[in-house]
Design a protein around this motif. Structure first.
Motif, mmCIF file in Angstrom:
data_model
loop_
_atom_site.group_PDB
_atom_site.id
_atom_site.type_symbol
_atom_site.label_atom_id
_atom_site.label_comp_id
_atom_site.label_asym_id
_atom_site.label_seq_id
_atom_site.Cartn_x
_atom_site.Cartn_y
_atom_site.Cartn_z
ATOM 1 N N LYS A 149 -77.552 4.726 9.630
ATOM 2 C CA LYS A 149 -76.223 4.328 9.158
ATOM 3 C C LYS A 149 -76.172 4.274 7.634
ATOM 4 O O LYS A 149 -75.175 4.672 7.018
ATOM 5 C CB LYS A 149 -75.839 2.967 9.747
ATOM 6 C CG LYS A 149 -75.486 3.006 11.224
ATOM 7 C CD LYS A 149 -75.019 1.639 11.702
ATOM 8 C CE LYS A 149 -74.616 1.668 13.175
ATOM 9 N NZ LYS A 149 -74.163 0.328 13.627
ATOM 10 N N ILE A 197 -73.501 6.369 5.310
ATOM 11 C CA ILE A 197 -72.471 5.796 4.435
ATOM 12 C C ILE A 197 -72.679 6.247 2.986
ATOM 13 O O ILE A 197 -71.702 6.427 2.249
ATOM 14 C CB ILE A 197 -72.374 4.255 4.542
ATOM 15 C CG1 ILE A 197 -73.636 3.569 4.003
ATOM 16 C CG2 ILE A 197 -72.092 3.815 5.946
ATOM 17 C CD1 ILE A 197 -73.492 2.060 3.930
ATOM 18 N N THR A 199 -70.200 -7.721 6.525
ATOM 19 C CA THR A 199 -69.817 -6.329 6.262
ATOM 20 C C THR A 199 -70.543 -5.776 5.032
ATOM 21 O O THR A 199 -70.881 -6.523 4.111
ATOM 22 C CB THR A 199 -68.299 -6.173 6.037
ATOM 23 O OG1 THR A 199 -67.925 -6.916 4.858
ATOM 24 C CG2 THR A 199 -67.518 -6.660 7.223
ATOM 25 N N LYS A 216 -66.176 3.339 2.319
ATOM 26 C CA LYS A 216 -66.789 3.235 3.638
ATOM 27 C C LYS A 216 -67.148 1.785 3.916
ATOM 28 O O LYS A 216 -67.696 1.092 3.070
ATOM 29 C CB LYS A 216 -68.046 4.111 3.711
ATOM 30 C CG LYS A 216 -68.789 4.038 5.042
ATOM 31 C CD LYS A 216 -67.997 4.608 6.195
ATOM 32 C CE LYS A 216 -68.798 4.584 7.495
ATOM 33 N NZ LYS A 216 -68.039 5.094 8.634
ATOM 34 N N GLU A 251 -68.927 -0.846 6.951
ATOM 35 C CA GLU A 251 -69.699 -0.994 8.191
ATOM 36 C C GLU A 251 -70.007 -2.462 8.413
ATOM 37 O O GLU A 251 -70.106 -3.245 7.461
ATOM 38 C CB GLU A 251 -71.028 -0.226 8.098
ATOM 39 C CG GLU A 251 -70.898 1.272 8.248
ATOM 40 C CD GLU A 251 -71.087 1.744 9.676
ATOM 41 O OE1 GLU A 251 -71.259 0.900 10.569
ATOM 42 O OE2 GLU A 251 -71.078 2.974 9.889
ATOM 43 N N GLN A 309 -65.533 1.739 12.395
ATOM 44 C CA GLN A 309 -66.249 1.774 11.116
ATOM 45 C C GLN A 309 -65.374 2.536 10.121
ATOM 46 O O GLN A 309 -65.355 3.756 10.085
ATOM 47 C CB GLN A 309 -67.611 2.448 11.297
ATOM 48 C CG GLN A 309 -68.419 1.938 12.482
ATOM 49 C CD GLN A 309 -68.607 0.435 12.483
ATOM 50 O OE1 GLN A 309 -68.580 -0.206 11.451
ATOM 51 N NE2 GLN A 309 -68.769 -0.147 13.659
#
Length: 368
Positions: free
Chosen positions: A134, A138, A166, A180, A182, A356
């Motif tokens: 991940k 990102i 986050t 972005k 996540e 996301q």
């Protein structure tokens, strides 16, 4: 120092840290790689004082020791050796290393290990873990939007924001902005902000693995540490005030379009072939059931592409830099995206519909 290790693993380790070797000659020792035996492994370290990379290689240690060897010649030698066991010996008395492998033997002059700058110890309460796969994704989704303008160093990196549960990463060069967001693994983190240099982001995407193993991230006031898969990357942080990205993202639109990501990517790629002859400009006309992409190269010809869409709101036309559109579409993994517009002179927004969140804001260009 006297050690035995396999050529393949040795070269992989050299290639890992070599990305941080300095290309400047102001401090000659920084053009080398530190080799040091440590706990039944060989530690490799390189740094240009902006970024430092460290990794370990499995080694049979016959005699402990350390030396700094010139990265370019050293890497070239190890690369060309057969995939066999290497015997490396280094004498501190004359800072010379001997490399033996099969029928090959090299002597290479180095430097004393105690002259090589140590990577800083990074200790901070701001520490969290994040899945490598991940983290790699990102970074790839925002790094291309960083600025190349040396007069605005605070735009030449990605803004990392940690808040509650986050993680956010934002980049902008004032012509476009990539955002972005996540969620983390239930780790509650106090608000932390850090601007990571683009060069560090670039190296991280090369080193991070596409796997679910965790990466540990530690942040101080002026440095950041990433630890994963036996690799440590230490980087300085960029000083300065990152722009208020929230003001850049439009909160309303007159036109909202849903379109297949892959279809739009392929159509834009084809139209961009001729856009290169006209300042990379493509025009996109949004009609009730389709969008039409056109580009024009006065000396060569024109391109015309149709892509089916679902449209809400007003029909409209807008022109973009084709490169800026493509860079975003290439890193989006969602099957569909939403495009939001408010006329031909207002910024366009590309969004994903997944939980996301990914937002890409792109300024239009004026076209004749």
């Amino acid at each position: 120092m006297r050690i035995k290790l396999q050529q393949k693993e040795f070269y992989q380790g050299i290639q890992t840290v070599r990305k941080a070797v300095s290309s400047k000659t102001t401090l000659p020792i920084l053009s080398g790689i530190l080799l040091k035996t440590e706990e039944n492994k060989l530690k490799l370290v390189a740094t240009d004082l902006e970024i430092g990379i460290e990794c370990y290689v499995d080694t049979e240690i016959i005699k402990e020791g350390s030396i700094v060897l010139p990265a370019q010649h050293f890497a070239s030698i190890i690369r060309e050796l057969p995939n066999q066991e290497i015997l490396l010996s280094a004498e501190s008395s004359n800072n010379t290393a001997q490399i033996k492998c099969g029928n090959s033997q090299f002597n290479i002059h180095g430097s004393p290990a105690d002259e090589f700058p140590l990577l800083p110890e990074i200790n901070s309460k701001t520490k969290f873990t994040f899945e490598q796969q991940k983290l790699k994704q990102i970074i790839e989704q925002i790094k291309f939007a960083t600025s190349k303008d040396e007069n605005k160093p605070f735009l030449s990196g990605g803004l990392l924001i940690l808040e509650n549960k986050t993680i956010k990463l934002i980049a902008t060069d004032t012509y476009r902005l990539a955002y972005k967001e996540e969620t983390t693994n239930n780790q509650k983190i106090n608000l932390t902000k850090a601007i990571i240099p683009n060069s560090t982001l670039q190296e991280l995407t090369k080193l991070l693995n596409n796997e679910e193993k965790e990466a540990e991230i530690v942040i101080t006031d002026n440095q950041i540490l990433f630890k994963f898969s036996g690799i440590s990357v230490v980087s300085r942080l960029i000083e300065g005030q990152f722009p208020n990205y929230k003001q850049v993202i439009p909160d309303s639109s007159e036109t909202e379009v849903t379109v297949d990501t892959k279809e739009l990517l392929q159509a834009t790629k084809r139209a961009a072939l001729l856009a290169k002859e006209d300042s990379d400009i493509i025009k996109i006309n949004f009609n009730a059931e389709k969008l039409i992409i056109t580009s024009n190269a006065p000396e060569i010809g024109q391109a015309y592409e149709e892509v089916p869409i679902s449209l809400l709101g007003q029909e409209t036309e807008i022109a973009f830099n084709a490169k800026y559109v493509l860079e975003a579409l290439k890193v989006i993994t969602d099957e569909e995206i939403t495009i939001k517009l408010s006329g031909s002179l207002a910024p366009g927004v590309i969004e994903t519909s997944s939980e996301q969140k990914y937002i890409y804001v792109i300024m239009p260009v004026r076209s004749a």
